[in-house]
Design a protein around this motif. Structure first.
Motif, mmCIF file in Angstrom:
data_model
loop_
_atom_site.group_PDB
_atom_site.id
_atom_site.type_symbol
_atom_site.label_atom_id
_atom_site.label_comp_id
_atom_site.label_asym_id
_atom_site.label_seq_id
_atom_site.Cartn_x
_atom_site.Cartn_y
_atom_site.Cartn_z
ATOM 1 N N GLU A 144 117.228 136.834 154.917
ATOM 2 C CA GLU A 144 116.919 135.638 155.784
ATOM 3 C C GLU A 144 118.205 135.180 156.424
ATOM 4 N N SER A 148 118.382 134.785 160.172
ATOM 5 C CA SER A 148 118.507 133.652 160.724
ATOM 6 C C SER A 148 119.765 133.610 161.823
ATOM 7 N N GLU A 153 113.853 131.440 162.814
ATOM 8 C CA GLU A 153 113.924 130.227 161.877
ATOM 9 C C GLU A 153 112.744 130.433 160.802
ATOM 10 N N THR A 154 113.316 130.048 159.623
ATOM 11 C CA THR A 154 112.219 130.065 158.441
ATOM 12 C C THR A 154 111.391 128.885 158.788
ATOM 13 N N ILE A 155 110.043 129.184 158.672
ATOM 14 C CA ILE A 155 109.035 128.346 158.743
ATOM 15 C C ILE A 155 108.160 127.885 157.652
ATOM 16 N N MET A 166 109.476 133.983 159.261
ATOM 17 C CA MET A 166 110.650 133.411 160.096
ATOM 18 C C MET A 166 109.998 133.645 161.620
#
Length: 239
Positions: A144, A148, A153-155, A166
């Motif tokens: 992650e 990133s 973007e982590t969702i 992501m």
């Protein structure tokens, strides 16, 4: 930093049965001149929207991903026709899942890749894009962090933190080893190609965080700590 997914490479044991599946079952047409195909005798590329789906024999590096789960876009109104054709005359044992108001069907190719056809806002006709790839990783935190830094973007996070979703030029799901929907698995040594408008920034970002990093002309090739092969192709404005 990353503009689009240029290609997804899959490893196939034999090209002919793989080609029959992708050309006859999924109705894709091969194209010449893919930047991901260096040996046409052992690989073939299919355009799916702006991305090339590449089938490659395991005779070099990158090999292409094994048992990779990935998702292809189809127009919403075509979904029932795809379901009827695949489950009827072709005899596939399909799985179906609903995500909000959209449905997806799942089937397997001859090499064990789990192919998802999902209702998406695309023009078609037929398959018209690739919107998700699942990577198997050893450490979610490490993977992650790496992705990133590349602008993803982590969702979303899965239960017990076995997966992270992501968003970027394509949705990436990072999975610790487990079976997902339709008993799919995350891909190992997956081959991904990206177009970028800032290749120098990507080089600076990845230096010291990946297992290997090599710049040749307008390409930067990295191997991440989980063995996934990442190629970054500079657009004209970034060279």
């Amino acid at each position: 930093m990353l503009r689009s997914l240029a290609w997804l490479g899959l490893e196939v044991k034999y090209l002919e049965p793989a080609r029959r599946f992708y050309e006859e079952t999924l109705e894709l047409s091969p194209r010449e001149g893919s930047p991901a195909v260096t040996e046409p005798a052992s690989a073939v590329a299919y355009p799916v929207g702006d991305t090339d789906l590449v089938l490659r024999r395991p005779n070099g590096v990158p090999r292409g991903g094994l048992h990779t789960h990935y998702a292809l876009s189809i127009p919403a109104e075509e979904y029932d026709d795809w379901w009827d054709r695949l489950s009827g005359p072709m005899g596939y044992d399909l799985d179906e899942y609903t995500f909000g108001s959209s449905r997806s069907l799942y089937l397997y190719d001859p090499d064990g890749n789990c192919v998802e056809l999902g209702q998406t806002d695309v023009d078609g006709p037929g398959i018209d894009g690739l919107f998700e790839v699942v990577l198997e990783v050893e450490s979610l935190e490490r993977a992650e962090s790496l992705y990133s830094q590349l602008g993803f973007e982590t969702i979303d996070r899965g239960e017990e933190r076995v997966r992270v979703r992501m968003a970027g030029p394509v949705a990436l799901e990072l999975w610790e080893p487990h079976l997902g929907l339709a008993e799919a698995r995350g891909g190992v040594h997956v081959d991904l190609g990206f177009e970028t408008d800032d290749i120098d920034r990507i080089r600076d970002t990845l230096e010291g965080t990946v297992c290997s990093l090599e710049r040749t002309g307008d390409r930067l090739v990295a191997r991440d700590p989980d063995g996934h092969h990442l190629t970054f192709c500079a657009t004209d404005s970034s060279q």
